[in-house]
Design a protein around this motif. Structure first.
Motif, PDB file in Angstrom:
ATOM      1  N   ILE A 121       0.852  -1.192   0.000  1.00 56.57           N
ATOM      2  CA  ILE A 121       0.000   0.000   0.000  1.00 56.57           C
ATOM      3  C   ILE A 121       0.887   1.242   0.000  1.00 56.57           C
ATOM      4  N   GLN A 122       0.902   1.933  -1.109  1.00 55.62           N
ATOM      5  CA  GLN A 122       1.793   3.083  -1.277  1.00 55.62           C
ATOM      6  C   GLN A 122       1.099   4.413  -1.007  1.00 55.62           C
ATOM      7  N   THR A 123      -0.218   4.429  -1.141  1.00 53.05           N
ATOM      8  CA  THR A 123      -0.992   5.671  -0.996  1.00 53.05           C
ATOM      9  C   THR A 123      -2.255   5.383  -0.209  1.00 53.05           C
ATOM     10  N   VAL A 124      -2.583   6.281   0.706  1.00 58.26           N
ATOM     11  CA  VAL A 124      -3.850   6.211   1.435  1.00 58.26           C
ATOM     12  C   VAL A 124      -4.589   7.524   1.217  1.00 58.26           C
ATOM     13  N   VAL A 125      -5.864   7.405   0.857  1.00 55.18           N
ATOM     14  CA  VAL A 125      -6.735   8.561   0.720  1.00 55.18           C
ATOM     15  C   VAL A 125      -7.782   8.487   1.829  1.00 55.18           C
ATOM     16  N   LEU A 126      -7.750   9.471   2.723  1.00 54.25           N
ATOM     17  CA  LEU A 126      -8.718   9.531   3.819  1.00 54.25           C
ATOM     18  C   LEU A 126      -9.921  10.348   3.374  1.00 54.25           C
ATOM     19  N   GLY A 127     -11.099   9.727   3.382  1.00 50.93           N
ATOM     20  CA  GLY A 127     -12.331  10.470   3.158  1.00 50.93           C
ATOM     21  C   GLY A 127     -12.762  11.054   4.493  1.00 50.93           C
ATOM     22  N   LEU A 128     -12.477  12.336   4.683  1.00 55.06           N
ATOM     23  CA  LEU A 128     -12.623  12.930   6.018  1.00 55.06           C
ATOM     24  C   LEU A 128     -13.901  13.753   6.112  1.00 55.06           C
ATOM     25  N   ASP A 129     -14.654  13.517   7.163  1.00 53.07           N
ATOM     26  CA  ASP A 129     -15.816  14.346   7.477  1.00 53.07           C
ATOM     27  C   ASP A 129     -15.873  14.561   8.977  1.00 53.07           C
ATOM     28  N   GLU A 130     -16.871  15.320   9.426  1.00 52.11           N
ATOM     29  CA  GLU A 130     -16.933  15.695  10.833  1.00 52.11           C
ATOM     30  C   GLU A 130     -17.138  14.488  11.745  1.00 52.11           C
ATOM     31  N   SER A 131     -17.963  13.543  11.324  1.00 52.89           N
ATOM     32  CA  SER A 131     -18.268  12.402  12.190  1.00 52.89           C
ATOM     33  C   SER A 131     -17.057  11.511  12.422  1.00 52.89           C
ATOM     34  N   ALA A 132     -16.049  11.600  11.559  1.00 53.28           N
ATOM     35  CA  ALA A 132     -14.824  10.829  11.762  1.00 53.28           C
ATOM     36  C   ALA A 132     -14.085  11.276  13.013  1.00 53.28           C
ATOM     37  N   LEU A 133     -14.416  12.456  13.510  1.00 54.50           N
ATOM     38  CA  LEU A 133     -13.716  13.021  14.665  1.00 54.50           C
ATOM     39  C   LEU A 133     -14.624  13.133  15.886  1.00 54.50           C
ATOM     40  N   GLN A 134     -15.731  12.393  15.852  1.00 46.54           N
ATOM     41  CA  GLN A 134     -16.667  12.390  16.976  1.00 46.54           C
ATOM     42  C   GLN A 134     -16.609  11.058  17.716  1.00 46.54           C
ATOM     43  N   GLU A 135     -17.029  11.097  18.974  1.00 42.59           N
ATOM     44  CA  GLU A 135     -17.125   9.877  19.775  1.00 42.59           C
ATOM     45  C   GLU A 135     -18.365   9.104  19.346  1.00 42.59           C
ATOM     46  N   ASP A 136     -18.176   8.045  18.597  1.00 45.61           N
ATOM     47  CA  ASP A 136     -19.302   7.221  18.169  1.00 45.61           C
ATOM     48  C   ASP A 136     -18.831   5.790  17.985  1.00 45.61           C
ATOM     49  N   ASN A 137     -19.504   4.884  18.693  1.00 44.97           N
ATOM     50  CA  ASN A 137     -19.193   3.465  18.529  1.00 44.97           C
ATOM     51  C   ASN A 137     -20.489   2.673  18.436  1.00 44.97           C
ATOM     52  N   SER A 138     -21.469   3.272  17.742  1.00 46.25           N
ATOM     53  CA  SER A 138     -22.801   2.672  17.695  1.00 46.25           C
ATOM     54  C   SER A 138     -22.817   1.310  17.013  1.00 46.25           C
ATOM     55  N   LEU A 139     -21.867   1.041  16.115  1.00 45.41           N
ATOM     56  CA  LEU A 139     -21.827  -0.245  15.426  1.00 45.41           C
ATOM     57  C   LEU A 139     -20.808  -1.210  16.043  1.00 45.41           C
ATOM     58  N   GLY A 140     -20.156  -0.796  17.119  1.00 43.43           N
ATOM     59  CA  GLY A 140     -19.311  -1.706  17.878  1.00 43.43           C
ATOM     60  C   GLY A 140     -17.949  -1.998  17.289  1.00 43.43           C
ATOM     61  N   TYR A 141     -17.481  -1.200  16.338  1.00 42.32           N
ATOM     62  CA  TYR A 141     -16.189  -1.480  15.713  1.00 42.32           C
ATOM     63  C   TYR A 141     -15.015  -1.423  16.692  1.00 42.32           C
ATOM     64  N   VAL A 142     -15.089  -0.500  17.651  1.00 41.29           N
ATOM     65  CA  VAL A 142     -13.934  -0.262  18.526  1.00 41.29           C
ATOM     66  C   VAL A 142     -13.513  -1.545  19.233  1.00 41.29           C
ATOM     67  N   SER A 143     -14.471  -2.354  19.650  1.00 41.31           N
ATOM     68  CA  SER A 143     -14.142  -3.593  20.373  1.00 41.31           C
ATOM     69  C   SER A 143     -13.303  -4.543  19.526  1.00 41.31           C
ATOM     70  N   PHE A 144     -13.474  -4.484  18.208  1.00 38.91           N
ATOM     71  CA  PHE A 144     -12.826  -5.425  17.305  1.00 38.91           C
ATOM     72  C   PHE A 144     -11.629  -4.826  16.561  1.00 38.91           C
ATOM     73  N   LEU A 145     -11.722  -3.563  16.178  1.00 37.79           N
ATOM     74  CA  LEU A 145     -10.748  -3.001  15.240  1.00 37.79           C
ATOM     75  C   LEU A 145      -9.781  -1.995  15.854  1.00 37.79           C
TER      76      LEU A 145
END
Length: 331
Positions: A121-145
């Motif tokens: 992986i030589q390049t990463v493109v971040l699709g950035l929006d406001e919710s990416a910087l908010q406290e939200d774990n409604s789908l439970g990803y944090v426990s796994f990822l």
């Protein structure tokens, strides 16, 4: 005290130990990536593993990371067609409901697999929006990822504990099985391989076209409602850690701001309330991140709702991204 024993009412001893055994088996199942992948048509985390496994099997040259606005907005195949010679290999790792804590965990996982840098992986493109910087774990990803080490270092002990006791931390998502549609899909996925809505990750290079059934109305409303809430400092720190890791491995980092139907992204919104996001964008540039111009000219017919592109809009956005990225190819 010596001699004290747990005494259960007559006839309940076997029920207690059966319940204990079943609870332990569910906990073990939640620690199995293969089990969660099996239920990729039921739980968002299963679909996340579908995407991650594909990246690990076939590392792309360019990886798009973000939440649902990336998931529904960027078709890597269209980006490739806009690239001179069509030699680019891309993949969309957008996960609905993810934030910078999850982005960092994904990137750390790929680094642990040796997939960051010139060999993969030589390049990463971040699709950035406001919710990416908010406290939200409604789908439970944090426990796994999320990276447990980073959670501990950040003092997020509840999240750290949740990564080890997943039956507790993921219980809110498991309760969705009370919904008849979810329960039926769970049963169906138990007896045969069942891909998530929108298809398997490999089928469309991770892209899922935006349409009503693929959108969580509550999640969309939450994203829009939090548009001008300032970035959560604890979440923002994970963004900088992710960027530091990528750059330390020689990965070129771009940021794109997904189009919105009814408003400006807070990162370019001139109102005073959006000042923290404009400042963050300036810091990104200062850190060597390339912020791509925000594509314009999208109309209501390009969106499935206020925050997400439909397939028509995604194809326009992806083609423009391809041209923008190609302009940086030899710089």
């Amino acid at each position: 005290m010596p001699g004290i024993r747990l005494r259960l009412p007559p006839g309940l001893g076997w029920a207690f130990w059966l319940a204990f055994l079943l609870t332990g088996l569910v906990e073990l199942a939640l620690h199995s990536e293969a089990v969660m992948f099996r239920y990729r048509a039921v739980f968002a985390q299963g679909r996340a593993y579908d995407k991650l496994f594909e990246v690990e099997r076939h590392p792309p040259q360019i990886l798009f990371i973000g939440n649902s606005r990336t998931d529904n907005g960027i078709d890597p195949r269209t980006v490739e067609r806009a690239w001179p010679g069509h030699v680019l290999n891309g993949f969309n790792l957008g996960l609905p409901g993810a934030n910078a804590i999850v982005y960092h965990g994904e990137i750390r996982r790929l680094d642990d697999h040796g997939l960051l840098g010139k060999a993969a992986i030589q390049t990463v493109v971040l699709g950035l929006d406001e919710s990416a910087l908010q406290e939200d774990n409604s789908l439970g990803y944090v426990s796994f990822l999320a990276d447990p080490r980073a959670l501990w270092d950040a003092g997020r002990y509840r999240d750290w504990l949740g990564s080890h006791l997943r039956l507790w931390s993921y219980s809110g998502n498991l309760r969705q099985l009370r919904e008849p549609d979810k329960a039926l899909r769970f049963v169906e996925a138990s007896v045969r391989s069942l891909d998530p809505v929108g298809g398997a990750a490999a089928a469309y290079s991770g892209y899922r076209a935006g349409f009503g059934a693929a959108q969580n109305a509550g999640q969309v409303a939450q994203q829009e409602g939090a548009a001008l809430h300032p970035p959560a400092p604890a979440v923002e720190r994970f963004l900088w850690q992710a960027i530091d890791l990528l750059q330390s491995r020689g990965v070129r980092v771009f940021v794109t701001l997904p189009p919105l139907r009814d408003r400006f992204s807070a990162f370019i919104d001139p109102r005073p309330a959006a000042a923290p996001y404009r400042a963050l964008l300036t810091r990104l540039r200062q850190r060597g991140v390339i912020v791509l111009p925000t594509p314009t000219g999208f109309g209501p017919d390009d969106f499935v709702n206020a925050g997400h592109l439909n397939d028509r809009g995604a194809q326009r956005y992806s083609a423009e991204l391809g041209h923008q990225l190609a302009a940086w190819k030899d710089r």
